[in-house]
Design an enzyme around this catalytic site. Structure first.
Site, short mmCIF file in Angstrom:
data_model
loop_
_atom_site.label_atom_id
_atom_site.label_comp_id
_atom_site.label_asym_id
_atom_site.label_seq_id
_atom_site.Cartn_x
_atom_site.Cartn_y
_atom_site.Cartn_z
N ASP A 23 -8.35 19.07 -14.03
CA ASP A 23 -8.49 17.57 -14.32
C ASP A 23 -8.32 17.65 -15.76
O ASP A 23 -9.17 18.27 -16.65
CB ASP A 23 -10.12 17.34 -13.97
CG ASP A 23 -10.47 15.84 -14.33
OD1 ASP A 23 -9.76 15.28 -15.31
OD2 ASP A 23 -11.43 15.39 -13.73
N TYR A 67 -17.42 17.17 -14.13
CA TYR A 67 -17.65 15.81 -14.59
C TYR A 67 -18.61 15.48 -13.38
O TYR A 67 -18.47 16.06 -12.39
CB TYR A 67 -16.51 14.79 -14.36
CG TYR A 67 -16.99 13.46 -14.12
CD1 TYR A 67 -17.72 12.58 -14.89
CD2 TYR A 67 -16.66 12.74 -12.85
CE1 TYR A 67 -17.91 11.26 -14.76
CE2 TYR A 67 -16.77 11.43 -12.56
CZ TYR A 67 -17.58 10.63 -13.61
OH TYR A 67 -17.92 9.41 -13.02
N LYS A 76 -9.23 6.51 -18.63
CA LYS A 76 -9.38 7.05 -19.86
C LYS A 76 -8.15 6.86 -20.79
O LYS A 76 -7.73 5.85 -21.05
CB LYS A 76 -10.07 8.53 -19.83
CG LYS A 76 -11.14 8.74 -18.91
CD LYS A 76 -12.29 7.88 -18.79
CE LYS A 76 -13.27 8.30 -17.91
NZ LYS A 76 -14.08 7.26 -16.98
N ARG A 113 0.80 -1.29 0.11
CA ARG A 113 0.07 0.06 0.25
C ARG A 113 0.88 1.08 -0.04
O ARG A 113 0.30 2.14 -0.39
CB ARG A 113 -1.22 0.07 1.17
CG ARG A 113 -1.76 1.17 1.20
CD ARG A 113 -2.85 1.22 2.39
NE ARG A 113 -2.73 0.43 3.49
CZ ARG A 113 -2.07 0.86 4.51
NH1 ARG A 113 -1.49 1.97 4.35
NH2 ARG A 113 -1.86 0.09 5.67
#
Ligand code: PLP
Length: 413
Positions: A191, A118, A216, A65
């Site tokens: 973004d 978004y 994306k 992690r």
């Protein structure tokens, strides 16, 4: 040939961070291996060792992690592509944005955000930061920097933008907003999912942090959910890393990290093709009588076309258009298509089509959608890299099916 000290963007996409005999591999693998181990053997007990001093760049790993060689390679690659000193990879774009906002926001703070964000980011701001964490949010039409200026308050801690936006492909002036915030202690985040670093680099335009849904374009093959941030700000990077590894823990897993890393290698070639196909589709749609508006920054008719030419080096592969008809027409049109798949998401090699009002932006109220210009017949297209004749032929078939059914008297019964 001239000596080249700085590798080009294309070379960075292929090799940055991947050293066959580097920290991530001892066998000479020319691609970074997928390191699945959740924990790493330590050479001995070092009672002086502090976890924050463990350095993945030096091949030091303790627990998956905190860091992982495959993820570290990806973080190095994405940081280089965005031109920043620090990259962090997350389990999704949402996790990347959430962690970044959390790094800066406290109760009583205020956020100014682009109204055309978004829808998931808007919901995060409204239903997590505003409702639960006491952070106020003002949405503005950021196509005009004056509106951002007018919304700033003493308590404004973050300005959060997307450019181009989802789904209307609106732009904000990134350098203009950076100038506006130059003397303020405000985190300016962008973004950059829709443009990708191939077409736009917000840090070079003055943003403090860049976020991606790497789901994306950076991955590009619609087979991973992942996210990333890049910043040059050491203190911010440290805070984000703490939250990434300890406070939130929504890290990118090794396999997803590998897929995104692999996707980055073809980013330049894919983006060129996405753009060429999107331009042809935008021009085709613009000529159709069934279409009242096409939103694509590459069209001279786009209100921010000039700004796009200044701050982007290309216009991307996503567009939206307004069908001059009813929701039933839109349904007939999209359901008749065979090359364009009816699906949410963008940025993969395959062409996707969707109705924001019924799909991605359905969570917004009808009033919010109306205010944002998201009508029931707005259609968003993520243009893939297929043969352009097949794509245009498919769209033509969609219009034919829509017109045929619309003129058949019994069709709507
Ligand atoms: C512009 C933009 N930002 C962020 C996200 C969220 O990314 P993810 O789905 O990887 O969490 C999306 C998803 O569609 C998006 O389009």
């Amino acid at each position: 040939m001239e000596d080249q000290t700085e590798p080009t963007f294309e070379t960075l996409t292929v090799s940055e961070g991947e050293e066959p005999f580097g920290s991530a591999s001892e066998a000479g693998d020319v691609v970074s291996p997928i390191h699945l181990a959740s924990t790493f053997a330590l050479p001995g007990l070092d009672t002086e060792m502090r976890l924050e001093d463990v350095d993945p760049a030096a091949g030091e790993f303790v627990y998956g992690r905190l860091s992982n060689p495959t993820r570290h390679t990806l973080e190095t690659r994405i940081a280089a592509l965005e031109g920043g000193g620090h990259g962090a990879a997350f389990a999704s774009g949402t996790a990347a944005i959430f962690t970044t906002l959390l790094a800066r926001l406290s109760p009583g703070d205020h956020v100014v955000a682009f109204e055309d964000l978004y829808a998931g980011t808007r919901r995060m701001l409204d239903d997590v930061f505003r409702s639960r964490l006491g952070v106020d949010v003002t949405y503005v039409d950021a196509t005009d920097t004056e509106n951002v200026a007018a919304a700033l308050r003493e308590e404004t801690a973050v300005v959060w933008m997307e450019s181009p936006t989802n789904p209307r492909l609106a732009l904000c002036d990134i350098a203009g907003i950076a100038d506006l915030l130059a003397d303020r202690d405000v985190l300016f985040g962008v973004d950059n999912t829709f443009a990708s670093p191939y077409f736009q680099r917000p840090l070079e335009l003055g943003a403090d942090v860049v976020a991606h849904s790497t789901t994306k374009y950076l991955n590009g093959h619609s087979d991973a959910i992942a996210g990333a941030i890049v910043t040059d700000d050491d203190a911010l990077a440290e805070e984000i890393r703490f939250l990434q590894q300890v406070g939130v823990g929504a890290v990118s897993g090794p396999f997803d990290s590998y897929l995104v890393l692999r996707g980055t290698k073809t980013l330049a070639a894919r983006m060129e093709r996405h753009e060429a196909n999107a331009t042809a589709v935008a021009e085709f749609l613009d000529d159709r009588p069934e279409v009242s508006d096409v939103y694509y920054p590459g069209l001279p008719s786009h209100p921010d076309h000039e700004l796009a030419r200044e701050q982007m080096s290309g216009f991307g592969g996503i567009l939206s258009f307004e069908l001059d008809g009813t929701i039933a027409d839109a349904k007939r049109f999209v359901e008749a298509l065979t090359e364009f798949t009816l699906a949410v998401s963008v940025g993969g090699v395959e062409s996707l089509i969707e109705l924001p009002a019924a799909m991605t932006h359905e969570p917004l109220s009808p009033a919010e959608r109306e205010a944002l210009g998201i009508s029931d017949t707005l259609i968003r297209v993520s243009v893939g890299i297929e043969g352009i004749d097949d794509l245009i032929g498919d769209l033509r078939g969609g219009f034919d099916a829509m017109n045929r059914r619309a003129t058949t008297p019994s069709a709507d019964r």
